[in-house]
Design a protein around this motif. Structure first.
Motif, PDB file in Angstrom:
ATOM      1  N   GLY A  24      -6.571 -15.708  46.245  1.00 29.52           N
ATOM      2  CA  GLY A  24      -6.276 -14.291  46.413  1.00 29.52           C
ATOM      3  C   GLY A  24      -5.127 -14.084  47.387  1.00 29.52           C
ATOM      4  N   GLU A  25      -5.124 -14.820  48.476  1.00 26.99           N
ATOM      5  CA  GLU A  25      -4.051 -14.707  49.452  1.00 26.99           C
ATOM      6  C   GLU A  25      -2.701 -15.020  48.817  1.00 26.99           C
ATOM      7  OE1 GLU A  25      -4.284 -16.429  53.640  1.00 26.99           O
ATOM      8  OE2 GLU A  25      -2.866 -17.804  52.667  1.00 26.99           O
ATOM      9  N   ARG A  26      -2.617 -16.126  48.066  1.00 24.17           N
ATOM     10  CA  ARG A  26      -1.340 -16.519  47.455  1.00 24.17           C
ATOM     11  C   ARG A  26      -0.869 -15.493  46.433  1.00 24.17           C
ATOM     12  NH1 ARG A  26      -3.812 -21.625  47.753  1.00 24.17           N
ATOM     13  NH2 ARG A  26      -4.500 -21.513  45.584  1.00 24.17           N
ATOM     14  N   LEU A  27      -1.776 -15.013  45.593  1.00 22.12           N
ATOM     15  CA  LEU A  27      -1.378 -14.066  44.553  1.00 22.12           C
ATOM     16  C   LEU A  27      -1.052 -12.695  45.146  1.00 22.12           C
ATOM     17  CD1 LEU A  27      -3.828 -15.055  41.670  1.00 22.12           C
ATOM     18  CD2 LEU A  27      -1.367 -15.505  41.819  1.00 22.12           C
ATOM     19  N   GLY A  32       1.729  -8.384  45.736  1.00 20.31           N
ATOM     20  CA  GLY A  32       1.158  -7.212  46.386  1.00 20.31           C
ATOM     21  C   GLY A  32      -0.360  -7.188  46.261  1.00 20.31           C
ATOM     22  N   ILE A  33      -0.990  -6.358  47.084  1.00 27.09           N
ATOM     23  CA  ILE A  33      -2.445  -6.307  47.131  1.00 27.09           C
ATOM     24  C   ILE A  33      -3.033  -5.909  45.780  1.00 27.09           C
ATOM     25  CG2 ILE A  33      -4.441  -5.242  48.270  1.00 27.09           C
ATOM     26  CD1 ILE A  33      -2.798  -7.096  50.080  1.00 27.09           C
ATOM     27  N   HIS A  34      -2.308  -5.128  45.020  1.00 31.40           N
ATOM     28  CA  HIS A  34      -2.802  -4.694  43.707  1.00 31.40           C
ATOM     29  C   HIS A  34      -2.040  -5.368  42.570  1.00 31.40           C
ATOM     30  CE1 HIS A  34      -5.390  -1.630  45.478  1.00 31.40           C
ATOM     31  NE2 HIS A  34      -4.387  -1.343  46.288  1.00 31.40           N
ATOM     32  N   GLY A  35      -1.342  -6.455  42.887  1.00 31.46           N
ATOM     33  CA  GLY A  35      -0.495  -7.092  41.893  1.00 31.46           C
ATOM     34  C   GLY A  35      -1.143  -8.199  41.102  1.00 31.46           C
ATOM     35  N   ARG A  39      -9.488 -11.443  37.479  1.00 26.88           N
ATOM     36  CA  ARG A  39      -9.537 -12.554  36.523  1.00 26.88           C
ATOM     37  C   ARG A  39      -8.474 -13.605  36.849  1.00 26.88           C
ATOM     38  NH1 ARG A  39     -11.091 -13.073  30.887  1.00 26.88           N
ATOM     39  NH2 ARG A  39     -11.947 -10.966  31.052  1.00 26.88           N
ATOM     40  N   GLU A  40      -7.263 -13.137  37.207  1.00 25.73           N
ATOM     41  CA  GLU A  40      -6.183 -14.063  37.566  1.00 25.73           C
ATOM     42  C   GLU A  40      -6.537 -14.865  38.812  1.00 25.73           C
ATOM     43  OE1 GLU A  40      -1.904 -12.295  36.452  1.00 25.73           O
ATOM     44  OE2 GLU A  40      -3.137 -10.915  37.649  1.00 25.73           O
ATOM     45  N   ILE A  41      -7.137 -14.200  39.780  1.00 23.33           N
ATOM     46  CA  ILE A  41      -7.512 -14.879  41.023  1.00 23.33           C
ATOM     47  C   ILE A  41      -8.572 -15.935  40.745  1.00 23.33           C
ATOM     48  CG2 ILE A  41      -8.607 -14.548  43.277  1.00 23.33           C
ATOM     49  CD1 ILE A  41      -7.253 -11.750  43.311  1.00 23.33           C
ATOM     50  N   ALA A  42      -9.550 -15.595  39.932  1.00 20.03           N
ATOM     51  CA  ALA A  42     -10.596 -16.560  39.588  1.00 20.03           C
ATOM     52  C   ALA A  42      -9.997 -17.766  38.873  1.00 20.03           C
ATOM     53  CB  ALA A  42     -11.656 -15.893  38.716  1.00 20.03           C
ATOM     54  N   ALA A  43      -9.076 -17.522  37.945  1.00 25.56           N
ATOM     55  CA  ALA A  43      -8.444 -18.626  37.211  1.00 25.56           C
ATOM     56  C   ALA A  43      -7.617 -19.496  38.155  1.00 25.56           C
ATOM     57  CB  ALA A  43      -7.564 -18.059  36.087  1.00 25.56           C
ATOM     58  N   GLN A  44      -6.877 -18.867  39.076  1.00 22.65           N
ATOM     59  CA  GLN A  44      -6.063 -19.617  40.035  1.00 22.65           C
ATOM     60  C   GLN A  44      -6.939 -20.506  40.917  1.00 22.65           C
ATOM     61  OE1 GLN A  44      -2.656 -19.455  40.405  1.00 22.65           O
ATOM     62  NE2 GLN A  44      -2.563 -20.778  42.201  1.00 22.65           N
ATOM     63  N   ALA A  45      -8.151 -20.047  41.192  1.00 24.02           N
ATOM     64  CA  ALA A  45      -9.079 -20.803  42.040  1.00 24.02           C
ATOM     65  C   ALA A  45      -9.865 -21.840  41.254  1.00 24.02           C
ATOM     66  CB  ALA A  45     -10.035 -19.841  42.731  1.00 24.02           C
ATOM     67  N   GLY A  46      -9.603 -21.941  39.930  1.00 24.90           N
ATOM     68  CA  GLY A  46     -10.311 -22.916  39.104  1.00 24.90           C
ATOM     69  C   GLY A  46     -11.729 -22.519  38.782  1.00 24.90           C
ATOM     70  N   ALA A 119       1.425 -14.903  55.856  1.00 24.58           N
ATOM     71  CA  ALA A 119       2.445 -14.001  56.384  1.00 24.58           C
ATOM     72  C   ALA A 119       2.900 -13.020  55.316  1.00 24.58           C
ATOM     73  CB  ALA A 119       3.634 -14.794  56.920  1.00 24.58           C
ATOM     74  N   SER A 120       3.101 -13.517  54.095  1.00 25.72           N
ATOM     75  CA  SER A 120       3.497 -12.632  53.002  1.00 25.72           C
ATOM     76  C   SER A 120       2.383 -11.659  52.649  1.00 25.72           C
ATOM     77  CB  SER A 120       3.880 -13.459  51.767  1.00 25.72           C
ATOM     78  OG  SER A 120       4.998 -14.276  52.022  1.00 25.72           O
ATOM     79  N   PHE A 121       1.148 -12.155  52.616  1.00 28.50           N
ATOM     80  CA  PHE A 121      -0.002 -11.302  52.345  1.00 28.50           C
ATOM     81  C   PHE A 121      -0.128 -10.200  53.391  1.00 28.50           C
ATOM     82  CE2 PHE A 121      -4.351 -10.647  53.966  1.00 28.50           C
ATOM     83  CZ  PHE A 121      -4.890  -9.894  52.932  1.00 28.50           C
ATOM     84  N   LEU A 122      -0.033 -10.565  54.669  1.00 32.42           N
ATOM     85  CA  LEU A 122      -0.171  -9.585  55.735  1.00 32.42           C
ATOM     86  C   LEU A 122       0.961  -8.567  55.685  1.00 32.42           C
ATOM     87  CD1 LEU A 122      -1.655  -8.528  58.184  1.00 32.42           C
ATOM     88  CD2 LEU A 122      -0.496 -10.252  59.590  1.00 32.42           C
ATOM     89  N   SER A 123       2.163  -9.014  55.338  1.00 34.46           N
ATOM     90  CA  SER A 123       3.279  -8.076  55.181  1.00 34.46           C
ATOM     91  C   SER A 123       2.959  -7.035  54.121  1.00 34.46           C
ATOM     92  CB  SER A 123       4.560  -8.828  54.805  1.00 34.46           C
ATOM     93  OG  SER A 123       4.977  -9.684  55.839  1.00 34.46           O
TER      94      SER A 123
END
Length: 215
Positions: A24-27, A32-35, A39-46, A119-123
């Protein structure tokens, strides 16, 4: 600068919940927070279960809070040590010292690829934040950060609360910007090293946070 480095997270050693937090942090950092969808986050996490985010965190906002909690906890020990050193040295009212305690532990937060995705996430989060409360980070209140922010607020008690909060967001974005741009690289970028960019940015940050209100 903080000496202790956090290890990059090898995904094969992490539990499913932590992999979701880091995915979730990387995506969120990229889009962006809503970007990104859950489902994408779950897939990215395997995760084979596409509802894994909802199962563990309840909602997108719950995942955002979990990211903050995860990273804030990683920085607590370093901030505690910096606070103790500052207290011994009698520097708990020094603006530069307090700002270093708040900001510098983020230098060592890197993802598995060596990037400062937090850092990107917090921004992204700060650009959307509308909270008037000084130091509001999505409900996360780790004791050492809370103390550092309280001391910083006392240091600039001549500023109205909304001005102090606006400045805190501004200086945070200034600091995060060099992490995203330089990735902690030692080679020169635009004619300066990361260390040079960091020092200049910290000097700007102290001035911006501490200057009297001129209206």
């Amino acid at each position: 600068m903080v000496d202790e480095c956090f290890e990059h997270e090898p995904s094969e050693t992490l539990d499913g919940k932590t992999r979701l937090i880091l995915a979730g942090e990387r995506l969120f950092a990229k889009g962006g927070i809503h970007g990104a969808s859950m489902r994408e986050i779950a897939a990215q996490a395997g995760q084979g279960n596409h509802a894994a985010v909802q199962y563990h965190f309840g909602s997108r906002e719950g995942l955002v809070r979990a990211i903050f909690d995860y990273r804030m906890e990683q920085m607590e020990e370093a901030r505690g040590a910096m606070l103790r050193d500052a207290e011994v040295a009698g520097r708990l009212k020094d603006a530069r010292t307090l700002l270093e305690i708040v900001l510098l532990p983020q230098l060592d937060l890197q993802d598995a690829d060596g990037n400062h995705s937090y850092a990107s996430f917090l921004s992204q989060y700060l650009l959307q934040s509308r909270s008037p409360e000084f130091g509001d980070f999505s409900g996360s209140e780790p004791p050492n950060l809370t103390r550092a922010l309280r001391l910083l607020r006392d240091r600039v008690d001549y500023l109205p609360p909304y001005v102090a909060q606006r400045r805190l967001i501004s200086i945070s974005l200034m600091f995060l910007n060099i992490l995203v741009r330089h990735h902690g690289a030692e080679e020169e970028i635009f004619g300066e090293t990361f260390a040079e960019a960091l020092e200049d940015t910290m000097e700007q940050i102290v001035s911006v946070m501490s200057m009297p209100l001129r209206l």
